[in-house]
Write an enzyme that holds these catalytic residues in place. Sequence first.
Site, short mmCIF file in Angstrom:
data_model
loop_
_atom_site.label_atom_id
_atom_site.label_comp_id
_atom_site.label_asym_id
_atom_site.label_seq_id
_atom_site.Cartn_x
_atom_site.Cartn_y
_atom_site.Cartn_z
N TYR B 433 110.96 -34.46 45.44
CA TYR B 433 109.91 -34.29 46.46
C TYR B 433 108.66 -33.59 45.92
CZ TYR B 433 112.22 -29.86 48.30
OH TYR B 433 112.79 -28.64 48.51
N GLU B 434 107.62 -33.68 46.69
CA GLU B 434 106.28 -33.21 46.29
C GLU B 434 105.82 -33.89 44.99
OE1 GLU B 434 105.45 -31.99 48.77
OE2 GLU B 434 106.97 -30.67 49.59
N GLY B 435 106.12 -35.17 44.87
CA GLY B 435 105.81 -35.92 43.66
C GLY B 435 107.00 -35.90 42.73
#
Lengths: 592, 592
Positions: B433-435
Amino acid sequence: MSYQAPLRDMRFVVHELFDASAHCAALGTGLDRELIDGVLEEAAQFTAHELAPLNRGGDEQGCRLDDGQVTTPQGFRAAYRQYVEHGWASMTGPQDFAGQGFPLLVAACVHEMLMSACLSLRIYSGLTEGAVLALHKHGSPALQRDYLAKLVSGQWTGTMCLTEAQAGTDLALLRTRAEPQADGSYRISGSKIFISGGEHDLAENIIHLVLARLPDAPTGVKGISLFLVPKFIANGDGSLGARNAVSCGALEHKMGIKGAATCVMNFDGASGYLIGNANQGLACMFTMMNDARFQVGLQGLGIAEAAYQGALRYARERLQSRGLAGAVAPAQAADPIIVHPDVRRMLLTQKTLVEGARMLAAYTALQLDNEQQQHDSAAARRTALLIPILKGFVTDLGQEVASLGVQVYGGHGYIREWGMEQLMRDSRITQLYEGTNGIQALDLVRRKVLGDGGAELNALLDECAAQAERAAQHPALAALAAPVQQRLTEWRALSAEVLQRCHADVQEIGAVSVDFLHYSAYVLLASLWLRAAECAQQALDNASDEHAFYQAKLHSTAFYLKRILPRASAHREALLGGAACLLALDAEHFAF
Amino acid sequence: MSYQAPLRDMRFVVHELFDASAHCAALGTGLDRELIDGVLEEAAQFTAHELAPLNRGGDEQGCRLDDGQVTTPQGFRAAYRQYVEHGWASMTGPQDFAGQGFPLLVAACVHEMLMSACLSLRIYSGLTEGAVLALHKHGSPALQRDYLAKLVSGQWTGTMCLTEAQAGTDLALLRTRAEPQADGSYRISGSKIFISGGEHDLAENIIHLVLARLPDAPTGVKGISLFLVPKFIANGDGSLGARNAVSCGALEHKMGIKGAATCVMNFDGASGYLIGNANQGLACMFTMMNDARFQVGLQGLGIAEAAYQGALRYARERLQSRGLAGAVAPAQAADPIIVHPDVRRMLLTQKTLVEGARMLAAYTALQLDNEQQQHDSAAARRTALLIPILKGFVTDLGQEVASLGVQVYGGHGYIREWGMEQLMRDSRITQLYEGTNGIQALDLVRRKVLGDGGAELNALLDECAAQAERAAQHPALAALAAPVQQRLTEWRALSAEVLQRCHADVQEIGAVSVDFLHYSAYVLLASLWLRAAECAQQALDNASDEHAFYQAKLHSTAFYLKRILPRASAHREALLGGAACLLALDAEHFAF
């Protein structure tokens, strides 16, 4: 998650690389290529349509224990019944007990399919095959008569009861007792943990192979004997007799393989029968253990194949962002993510590790066949060397490949319904059971390399070097052969260095072990990839009409050598770091 | 699982390595060493006694959705209330909205503790802090007046609504719409997935930061705006107004972080308020995203610390087998497994990665403080370079360290009640997550290295080289400094090579990215370990009475350099393998 057996690659490995027909002829099995392909095709159908659909539900439901009865997930009973009825259970069983005597070289492909499709279900049958091996090799004629045929057919299942709460890796600490009875049987008392398939509803009887101590036994591992302890005592006519005093006390709650019942088994003065000689139980159990370690290696492979299939499917379908050099599919809202070099890096890592592991497993299976069916002592030495590598390395790569599968899916990889995270959870056990991978590495360095002064390893190296030398002669293969030859030379020198260090300081054995196992495995896989390339080049030189398939083998070899084999450098440098930096810190100074 | 904050190591990093008192003085916060230590001590108590006990139950229970209401696991509400009441929520909040303005250098230690103890609970509050940052930087005075103080105090929580089913990595594909209304507000319509804390029972209001498109917006990422969409519209006096048309449609079933509600959020013409300028939503969201990426890096660290603590405890207590050189604890049935070199290899790998990551996080936090509170442009360039490394590397090592934790426990590591497998499952999300970490690596190579022609990376290298040069002057450190200096020189040359290759062929960016990120991270950690060694040696030279602590730092540095840093070689060799072997295979030829 859907699953389709990788039949083309299996045929490549079994026929083109290892000439299964000639192997079968040498073993006298009467199997030919057509028959083998028919069996693989049938197994592919069965695993795709009957087993793979059970995998997700099995994970969600898990097993249930009520009043000592274990209920397996929905569909497992029916699938297992089919499995037995279609004769999959008896594939490798000895022919004198109605087994089909398939060579492992072929059967391992079927086993891989079973593991890819639904590992939890395969665990029940895999251990049964190990019990068959041990009973067939070490059991008395009477025990074989009463128990073997039903185990071979899969009507009954087997277990392997080693671990106790205080005795995991260290079997010397076993406490389960066996008291001799007047009728020649024994009363077994004790508690075992982590017993896969200890209790379940798939079969009418469960045959436990149990390590225990006789009253007068020496302490340590030299005082351990092996006993057969059935759930129901066999009457001799194949019917079930009295219920024995063995019961499931609890099911473990686990990270994965939730469809496989992992049981605490209580033996409360249960009737048992000695297998082999008193106090030689460990040697007898090792027949089963060696098979189990081979099978666990296959589990790593099977899970990895399933993860690769999932990731590849998703990478071809999922549209997200544009290629670095511009749109590849301009008519769509975005490009399929397989255009991105980093996604390809992940997929090719999966692909080359999976296909490499399949070659390694087949090579090991072939040697196991020669050992078990031909009593070939050279093959026995080779399998002794290969099995810790197969188990220790392929299960680590299974976890890596499953994790890459999650990564290719991005956030969706973390969501249960997509099936990828289950593969990570299921595969994680393979690095732990049947001897942790650290134990495999110790076995490799201490028993298998130091044990004979490196002789068998050098024999393997000679074989690999000769093949690489041959490949190097082909102009199209020379560039692929060069790095393999270089690594083989390096491996030989590194082994000599390891031998010398371990002789000088026994702590070095544990300091080099895991890195040496991984180093060896990466170079061995490089050698197998070169062999695949040689085989593929030959087909291309013969103007095969499967140009793309063989060309892919060459590309994969190049990828493996350029992008995966460099890991060997890190393992080599790390193990040369030596034991001192591991031992410098007092146990109480690891944290403050 | 029990947890005790690693206070001694935190004090080492914060005070001895990075001189927190001087840092606080420069920022004008008025915090001194005594105050900082008091806060850390208090946080250690809170996390050990109030949060850690919730972690296992939170995993077993997960979150429940009934009629749009989400119920968090037992104990989460009470713990969150305490968290807010004790002022942990407002630690980093801006002082003009009643925040305490703690520097991240200090707060990050507390955040790490929260994550080690119970990651799922921390996820709710971590995103709130990110929302505060974005709103404080980009929100209108009216929005700030109505929403900021309650977010700062933690009475309300925040979310980050980016992802849609068809738009994960590729935000250009976003479809959620925002229609301007006569009163200056917007009607937001669309569906977002993977929204952490999208609905829950911890706080009375939830403030969503939502990316959406205005009717006339350009296509792609240049047509995205950021909106504040509250669950309850604020009345302006701090009280709750109307319930907004935003609701939780479903909870995801995940591999881990089961106590964190991951929601499908439906916006059905919900009232929203523009944050920042129209069509510049991505830039505004990046304030939040950058903080989230830093926090996710800390999550990797927090989980890793918890796994190390568990493994170390078990390795000291579990008796199994004898040391390779003979019994170490002859009075016991077997030796504690910490005597085995391979177990020590696993523990020291955990230890040096965890402590190395803590130094990297603190170094990044210090630069973030300078960027955010001092508006220091050099610090801004440094954090831009460091954040993808921190997020991409520390979360990968978090997974590795958690997996090693499972491995040290052997079979017990796979059993849920021991808590180790949960850490593996919980940490796996941090790589996604978050890239994803692949995206972090692309960001590093494309934007942060190619973006300025390698200038900022060279500035970092100069700083590291100068420190290594200084360390090399000390006779006791010369042997440790040499391999670091050698790697720093290699890193500089490799970066130049990467720049040149990526300029020549854009596909190389994606081909080198992940290996370059890992290579850089391993060398950067080596440099930080040398800094730790220098600091420890200084204490020893000054006859510190904590001899064992500082000596352990020197031993750890030596271990890291000998046994971990060699991984850099593999990453270097692999990335030099180039893009061609990634691109050779047609998408349809990955499988046959």
